[in-house]
Design an enzyme around this catalytic site. Structure first.
Site, mmCIF file in Angstrom:
data_model
loop_
_atom_site.group_PDB
_atom_site.id
_atom_site.type_symbol
_atom_site.label_atom_id
_atom_site.label_comp_id
_atom_site.label_asym_id
_atom_site.label_seq_id
_atom_site.Cartn_x
_atom_site.Cartn_y
_atom_site.Cartn_z
ATOM 1 C CD GLU B 60 -2.172 -2.029 1.257
ATOM 2 O OE1 GLU B 60 -0.518 -2.917 1.537
ATOM 3 O OE2 GLU B 60 -2.904 -3.673 1.293
ATOM 4 C CG HIS B 129 -9.972 -7.150 7.149
ATOM 5 N ND1 HIS B 129 -8.636 -6.912 8.219
ATOM 6 C CD2 HIS B 129 -9.218 -7.783 6.310
ATOM 7 C CE1 HIS B 129 -7.308 -7.945 7.344
ATOM 8 N NE2 HIS B 129 -8.097 -7.989 6.344
#
Lengths: 326, 323
Positions: B60, B129
């Protein structure tokens, strides 16, 4: 390299040296705030590498950026104005010592979060590749940056996407005060590039001609074949930043490196090779001293940026919030 | 007008903007051959090719970092972060870099960047998440943060975001992709930074956005059965925060409930409530209420996860407490 270019290069290195010495004085006088990281001792790296680029090749570096800015062709007075936080500075006084850039000179900063600009370099090189332009992106960073995640993600991407980036590690032996061997699993930093299949080499960095020749070959490689990694062995004579107590190294060690002064080495090379006479070099140096004096005068007399200037830099487009930026 | 899903609306926006402008490209994990983990970019790789639909490593920091660089160099990246939880891995590139590069260099860099990402809980993905940290990103000047709640707005706002020269976090909600709504057939844009009244009413103002817009609309129908008419203002953009429709509504209803999926403390509700106190103090007839996520890391266990998330009943209860 012809004589004229060599003398330009010599003058540039001397200019960096004097600019940095003057900056240190201005810092002590309280005219420069924040952090100040000097490039003294490392001049041959930026000067040698950038002498080998085409104007269309991009340059990025970390926070020790004044020398790189000068080598990229930014005027001393504009660098000085940024150091004094003035509107006429590279970044209109909003970036300071660590954040200088000039897009017109293809100099994209000056980035002070360690390693953060390596992904930018990959992205800029991707943009060039996308548009089928054969520019090279030259990305300088310190030895300390090779231990952070950005480094590994950016090198990997540059290899996977075959991006035209020249990675230039300026190994000045210490990340702040931590010696390379105390922070990096590999002391020969260029070998880290092997992990990503990127060809690499290590170059003596106190001799500007050696740096230049290595850079010329490396840039050629990048332009035709993809990423390349150069590790340039160098040394900073001053502390990491102003006020560094330098407990991590001895005076003897610094002294040994000072005997290999890149400005002195190049001076000797020019004299011994018959490229220039003493008088000629002295005249260049005197010109530099005048230029620095004028740069300081320009910076001191320049206007401060305004609040309005600042607000106008934050967003390009309309910002609908009656309270902002209150 | 056709009724299409949020997924289709977002996909259409991307497709149309890529057709329109050669400098737009998408990059991210599994955006290409896979077709997007939420199937938003299905078919893009075959149509636009590998050059413009870039599968990246699972990395990322360099996804956002390279997008920053490509944007500075003049392209218009749409960088996808598979979920907003992974944005924390790229936090430096978002908040230290994208938000600041323009200002810190005196305005010489322009970052026409969209970071598309997905937030929200309720799918039993456990604590790391399932977050809705939208307010975190809205904290930083230099960014714009967009979070649509309908297919119509998603399409129009994403197209505006791609055409914008400012860096934008575009936050979708994973449980909204199947929601259907009317979307015009013709090309249209929705302006960034403009709140919108999604339901008219005179008794209370509900201020909300994204998934909680849908919950608030449902709650409003229930409240209407009891004769309570809620006006719903959809923020749509968290930064800049357009308070005008909120304040206009509040001056009529004199009552406000702010509904968000994220945690309560230091959240969107806190900001909106503070602004109401600052700008409409004389119109306050009842305590301003917040409906938000209970402050625990969301568990895998379904019942407990739902217990922690804000529900339609919580909105109804909050409204009834002040009208």
């Amino acid at each position: 390299m012809d004589k004229e270019n060599m003398l330009d290069l010599f003058r540039e290195m001397v200019l960096i040296r004097h600019l940095e010495e003057r900056a240190a004085e201005l810092y002590q006088e309280g005219k420069i705030g924040g952090f100040l990281h000097l490039y003294i001792g490392q001049e041959a790296v930026a000067s040698g590498i950038i002498a080998a680029r085409e104007p269309r090749d991009r340059i990025l570096t970390a926070y020790r950026d004044h020398g790189v800015a000068i080598a990229a062709g930014i005027e001393a007075k504009v660098v000085m104005a940024e150091l004094l936080g003035k509107k006429t500075g590279t970044s209109h006084g909003f970036g300071g010592s660590m954040h200088m850039a000039d897009v017109d000179k293809n100099y994209w900063g000056g980035h002070a979060i360690v390693g953060s600009h390596l992904p930018f370099a990959a992205g800029m090189a991707f943009a060039d590749q996308y548009r089928e332009e054969d520019n090279v992106t030259i990305c300088f960073f310190g030895d300390g940056a090779t231990n952070i995640g950005f480094f590994h993600e950016a090198l990997n991407l540059s290899a996977v996407w075959d991006l035209p980036v020249l990675w230039v590690c300026e190994n000045n032996q210490y990340g702040m005060g931590t010696a390379v061997k105390r922070a990096s699993a590999l002391e020969e930093i260029h070998k880290k590039a092997d992990g990503y299949g990127i060809p690499n080499s290590r170059v003596e960095g106190m001799d500007v001609m050696k740096v230049y020749e290595a850079a010329r070959d490396a840039i050629e490689h990048v332009r035709n074949e993809g990423p390349y990694f150069l590790e340039i062995m160098t040394y900073r004579y001053e502390g990491h930043s102003m006020g560094d107590p330098e407990r991590y190294r001895s005076k003897e060690e610094v002294g040994q490196w000072e005997e290999n002064d890149p400005v002195g080495i190049f001076r000797t090379f020019l004299l011994d090779g018959g490229h220039a006479g003493e008088d000629e070099l002295n005249r260049l140096e005197e010109g530099v001293i005048d230029e620095i004096q004028e740069a300081v005068k320009f910076a001191e007399e320049s206007p401060e940026p305004t609040w309005e200037d600042l607000i106008n830099t934050v967003y390009v487009e309309e910002y609908r919030d009656e309270q902002w930026p209150r | 007008m056709a009724k299409i899903t949020m997924r289709e609306a977002i996909s259409q926006a991307l497709w149309e903007e890529m057709e329109r402008d050669e400098s737009v490209f998408i990059m991210g994990e599994e955006v290409g051959i896979w077709g997007g983990t939420y199937a938003v970019t299905r078919g893009f790789y075959d149509h636009f090719g590998e050059k413009r639909v870039r599968d990246t490593p699972i990395a990322e920091m360099v996804i956002v970092g390279a997008a920053n660089g490509a944007a500075m160099a003049g392209l218009r990246p749409v960088a996808e972060l598979m979920t907003i939880n992974f944005a924390f891995v790229a936090m430096d590139q978002i908040v230290n870099q994208a938000a600041k590069l323009r200002s810190m260099f005196g305005g010489q860099f322009t970052l026409p960047l969209v970071i598309r990402t997905v937030g929200g809980g309720g799918r039993q993905l456990a604590a790391t998440h399932s977050q809705t940290p939208d307010a975190v990103f809205a904290h930083f000047p230099g960014l714009k943060v967009v979070a649509p709640g309908t297919p119509h707005d998603a399409k129009g706002l994403l197209k505006s975001a791609i055409r914008s020269d400012d860096p934008i976090m575009f936050i979708e909600n994973a449980t909204l992709y199947q929601v259907r709504g009317e979307v015009p057939e013709e090309d249209y844009l929705e302006p960034i930074g403009v709140s919108k009244v999604q339901r008219a009413g005179d008794d209370v103002t509900i201020i909300t956005y994204s998934k909680m817009l849908q919950y608030s609309l449902d709650a409003a129908e229930e409240l209407a059965k009891d004769g309570i008419e809620a006006e719903i203002v959809d923020l749509r953009t968290l930064r800049p925060l357009d308070m005008k429709p909120v304040i206009d509504s509040f001056k009529r209803t004199n009552r406000a409930v702010i509904v968000e999926e994220g945690w309560r403390s230091y959240g969107v509700g806190a900001e909106v409530a503070a602004r109401l106190y600052e700008e409409a103090f004389d119109y306050i007839d009842a305590p301003i209420r917040r409906v938000a996520q209970k402050e625990v890391p969301l568990p895998y266990n379904q019942a407990l996860e739902q217990e922690a998330l804000p529900q339609r009943e919580d909105i109804i209860e909050a409204v009834k407490g002040i009208v």
